[in-house]
Design a protein around this motif. Sequence first.
Motif, PDB file in Angstrom:
ATOM      1  N   MET A   9      -0.590   1.855  18.123  1.00 38.08           N
ATOM      2  CA  MET A   9      -0.841   0.304  18.702  1.00 38.08           C
ATOM      3  C   MET A   9      -1.414  -0.946  17.097  1.00 38.08           C
ATOM      4  SD  MET A   9       0.023  -1.123  22.423  1.00 38.08           S
ATOM      5  CE  MET A   9      -0.825  -2.733  22.556  1.00 38.08           C
ATOM      6  N   ASN A  10      -1.477  -1.962  17.758  1.00 38.09           N
ATOM      7  CA  ASN A  10      -2.334  -2.758  16.310  1.00 38.09           C
ATOM      8  C   ASN A  10      -3.421  -3.310  17.717  1.00 38.09           C
ATOM      9  OD1 ASN A  10      -3.879  -4.772  15.033  1.00 38.09           O
ATOM     10  ND2 ASN A  10      -2.622  -5.343  14.216  1.00 38.09           N
ATOM     11  N   LYS A  11      -4.864  -3.075  17.402  1.00 40.51           N
ATOM     12  CA  LYS A  11      -5.852  -3.951  18.560  1.00 40.51           C
ATOM     13  C   LYS A  11      -6.002  -5.518  18.138  1.00 40.51           C
ATOM     14  CE  LYS A  11      -5.513  -0.456  21.042  1.00 40.51           C
ATOM     15  NZ  LYS A  11      -5.062   0.101  22.320  1.00 40.51           N
ATOM     16  N   GLN A  12      -5.158  -5.264  16.659  1.00 41.38           N
ATOM     17  CA  GLN A  12      -5.805  -7.211  16.298  1.00 41.38           C
ATOM     18  C   GLN A  12      -4.931  -7.796  16.573  1.00 41.38           C
ATOM     19  OE1 GLN A  12      -7.762  -6.141  13.217  1.00 41.38           O
ATOM     20  NE2 GLN A  12     -10.289  -6.402  13.965  1.00 41.38           N
ATOM     21  N   CYS A  13      -5.337  -9.269  16.909  1.00 40.85           N
ATOM     22  CA  CYS A  13      -4.371  -9.685  15.770  1.00 40.85           C
ATOM     23  C   CYS A  13      -4.259 -10.214  14.585  1.00 40.85           C
ATOM     24  CB  CYS A  13      -4.119 -11.567  16.642  1.00 40.85           C
ATOM     25  SG  CYS A  13      -3.458 -13.013  16.354  1.00 40.85           S
ATOM     26  N   THR A  14      -2.589 -10.026  13.928  1.00 40.66           N
ATOM     27  CA  THR A  14      -2.672 -10.330  12.634  1.00 40.66           C
ATOM     28  C   THR A  14      -2.580 -11.077  12.330  1.00 40.66           C
ATOM     29  OG1 THR A  14      -1.384  -8.629  12.321  1.00 40.66           O
ATOM     30  CG2 THR A  14      -3.683  -7.946  12.276  1.00 40.66           C
ATOM     31  N   GLY A  15      -1.690 -12.150  13.151  1.00 38.59           N
ATOM     32  CA  GLY A  15      -0.836 -13.570  12.842  1.00 38.59           C
ATOM     33  C   GLY A  15      -1.992 -14.494  12.096  1.00 38.59           C
ATOM     34  N   THR A  16      -0.628 -15.062  11.603  1.00 36.01           N
ATOM     35  CA  THR A  16      -1.622 -16.474  10.785  1.00 36.01           C
ATOM     36  C   THR A  16      -2.378 -17.552  11.941  1.00 36.01           C
ATOM     37  OG1 THR A  16      -0.521 -16.537   9.152  1.00 36.01           O
ATOM     38  CG2 THR A  16      -1.034 -18.428   8.848  1.00 36.01           C
TER      39      THR A  16
END
Length: 130
Positions: free
Chosen positions: A1-8
């Motif tokens: 599970m990704n633990k960072q926001c990678t959205g723009t």
Amino acid sequence: MNKQCTGTLNHLSLPTKDPIATARFLERHFACEIVTAGEHVLLKRDGVDIVLDRVAGEPQWPGNFHLGFEMATLREVEELHQAFAAAGVHMETDVFNNSRGSRFFCRTPEGVMLEINTREDKQDGWQRLF
């Protein structure tokens, strides 16, 4: 599970008593495009939406809150400082240099602080540590 926001990053939302006046200021001095206007105003710049939300009272800002705009050269920063001052923009500082490069601060008609900077003349010691 990704633990960072990678959205723009897609928008900023700012409270203002007069969205139209603030929108016109940002359109004139920062090349923002007014997309819709009414009770709230939507502007666009460089793929980011700027939403100006009408509020009844005085917006409260932390003392150091600001929006930053980076220019390519010191000359551009100096020319903008002169142009803004001549246009009656509320200037907080003259152009000054610190380790990250030259910059100045000014304010929108309702007091949001803006920083105009360049990294063209940053000191060599300013670099990423990790």
